[in-house]
Design an enzyme around this catalytic site. Structure first.
Site, PDB file in Angstrom:
ATOM      1  N   SER A   1       0.845  -1.185   0.000  1.00 42.64           N
ATOM      2  CA  SER A   1       0.000   0.000   0.000  1.00 42.64           C
ATOM      3  C   SER A   1       0.882   1.238   0.000  1.00 42.64           C
ATOM      4  CB  SER A   1      -0.918   0.009   1.232  1.00 42.64           C
ATOM      5  OG  SER A   1      -0.145   0.124   2.420  1.00 42.64           O
ATOM      6  N   LYS A   2       0.239   2.417  -0.006  1.00 45.11           N
ATOM      7  CA  LYS A   2       0.986   3.674  -0.064  1.00 45.11           C
ATOM      8  C   LYS A   2       1.920   3.852   1.123  1.00 45.11           C
ATOM      9  CE  LYS A   2      -1.811   6.580  -3.017  1.00 45.11           C
ATOM     10  NZ  LYS A   2      -1.118   7.592  -3.752  1.00 45.11           N
ATOM     11  N   ARG A   3       1.606   3.222   2.247  1.00 40.12           N
ATOM     12  CA  ARG A   3       2.467   3.411   3.417  1.00 40.12           C
ATOM     13  C   ARG A   3       3.838   2.759   3.215  1.00 40.12           C
ATOM     14  NH1 ARG A   3       2.200  -1.046   6.827  1.00 40.12           N
ATOM     15  NH2 ARG A   3       0.629  -2.575   6.258  1.00 40.12           N
TER      16      ARG A   3
END
Length: 482
Positions: A254-256
């Site tokens: 994910s973006k994290r």
């Protein structure tokens, strides 16, 4: 032998992410490996979130990556149209066929009523699997008449035959679906828009897709789709479900975890061939475990029997390393073309980039070993344009050791040279070192520091040549006289 036909069917609801590209890549490689066709289809039935802008962005990113589809929304083909929004009549006709054959039925229920039914079943610890009896209970005579009066259409649900099914997946192996693994489900909404599971079956069948390669998040949908293939008497394609891509912490990517969209990697200066090469290794391996490969090599060696069942780990550090390998393999001409968006206008103006082409190509080549992302180029190129701060500690040390006089001799030697070439620079510099009997290591290291303010960088002779005589003399003079 049946011609292999694969497809990639993105939804234009946002940016293209690495997971989607990996799916597209494996589909593309498999089709090309077996001299088949790769089809691009846009699944834009999510009318609230789908946009033309996203579709254009998706197509641009795929083209940038090097995908060359045989049929698609931009080039057409005999199985078109290739946007689901342009195929709605097809879906309605097939839904009606299922109704007419008794394999589907109308449901006159509001969305809130279906949701309430679902919540009620969950509250009783029951799987929210609907039966025909449950859903048709909403279709009272009064409600049917009210729908007609209001000009509203009912939804259409598929009547699932309860039986065990086995999917012989080309990656996962045999996957068993029990008779109670799913209930009846919607195939056409009341607004005439098909559901994903229905539209994808119609499209893949009519487009004669032979192999469906996709992420394993779709595995639970497959039992519904197989049932629809059976009901419509369509040939079931072969399925290959790719394992999930995880971040380094083994949670879903994910973006994290950092950049995940192709547009972000493009902005950072990743090369398309590096992205393709790295993504090919997410769940697949070369027979000889080779890592750096061209698209043609990938096509030649790819097959689904070497795709792992285990989740792939996305390691951005390895991607960065691989991008660096590809940058260093670029010719001067290729590097010049790829670098332009990153160098103009941060380092050079458009006009300067064009008219100083030869110098720019040489300068870019001189620093390419120092970068792993093209966005790092302007900073590295500053050695040619940014006058360094004087390191007074170094100056004091050189004066104390008497080496400062050597740089004065070097300055004078450069001033008297008849021509300014790498060869003449090398000869003049070596002559000064030899005549003054200075230690070469100390001399060259300090010379770089004086000229650039850095302790590492491009090849020193090449750096001096590209800086130009006037610049080099000016920087030496400033250091000696300040």
């Amino acid at each position: 032998m049946t011609t292999v036909r694969t497809r990639f069917a993105p939804s234009p609801t946002g940016e293209l992410h690495v997971g989607g590209v990996r799916t597209a890549l494996f589909s593309f490689l498999y089709a090309k490996k077996y001299k088949g066709q790769f089809v691009l289809r846009v699944e834009d039935t999510d009318v609230e979130r789908s946009t033309k802008k996203s579709e254009i962005s998706l197509l641009n990113d795929l083209k940038w990556l090097g995908f060359d589809w045989d049929e698609g929304p931009d080039i057409g083909g005999k199985y078109g149209p290739y946007r689901q929004s342009e195929r709605t009549e097809l879906y309605k006709n097939y839904a009606q066929k299922l109704v007419d054959s008794g394999k589907a039925y109308f449901v006159y229920a509001e969305a809130e009523e279906i949701e309430k039914l679902r919540e009620n079943m969950i509250s009783k610890s029951q799987a929210p699997h609907y039966t025909r009896e449950m859903l048709e209970s909403f279709s009272t005579h009064e409600r049917i008449e009210r729908y007609k009066k209001d000009g509203r259409q009912p939804a259409i649900y598929f009547s699932l035959e309860r039986k065990d099914r086995i999917l012989n997946d080309l990656v996962k192996g045999d996957v068993h679906f029990g008779a109670d693994s799913v209930g009846d489900f919607a195939i056409l909404r009341s607004n005439g828009i098909p559901t994903y599971n229905f539209a994808v079956v119609i499209d893949d069948s009519l487009m004669e897709i032979t192999h469906v390669i996709r992420g394993d998040d779709h595995l639970s949908n497959t039992v519904k789709q197989i049932a629809l293939y059976e009901a419509l008497e369509f040939k079931v394609p072969k399925f290959a479900h790719l394992s999930t891509i995880l971040g380094p912490d083994r949670t879903r990517l994910s973006k994290r975890h950092g950049s995940t969209s192709i547009s972000e990697y493009r902005k950072r200066g990743f090369l398309p061939q590096a992205m393709i090469n790295y993504l090919a290794l997410l769940g697949w391996s070369h027979p000889e475990l080779k890592e750096v490969m061209s698209m043609n090599e990938l096509i030649e060696n790819f097959d689904l029997d070497r795709v792992s069942k285990n989740p792939a780990i996305f390691d951005e550090k390895k991607l960065i390393w691989m991008n660096g390998q590809y940058i260093r393999k670029l010719s001067e001409e290729e590097l010049y073309e790829f670098s332009k968006p990153f160098v103009v206008p941060k380092f050079l103006s458009e006009e300067e980039y064009t008219f100083s082409r030869k110098w720019t190509m040489a300068a870019l080549s001189s620093v390419k070993n120092e970068v792993n992302e093209l966005s790092q180029l302007p900073e590295k190129l500053e050695v040619y344009t940014k006058t360094p701060e004087i390191n007074y500690e170094l100056k004091k040390l050189l004066e104390k050791s008497g080496i400062s006089l050597v740089y004065k001799t070097l300055k004078n030697s450069y001033e008297s040279m008849d021509e300014w070439t790498p060869q003449s620079i090398t000869q003049a510099t070596r002559r000064v070192v030899k005549e003054t009997k200075v230690k070469p290591g100390d001399f060259y290291h300090s010379l770089r520091e004086i000229l650039t303010g850095k302790d590492s960088g491009p090849d020193l002779v090449n750096l001096i040549f590209l800086l130009g005589r006037e610049n080099v003399i000016s920087r030496l003079k400033r250091f000696l006289e300040d």
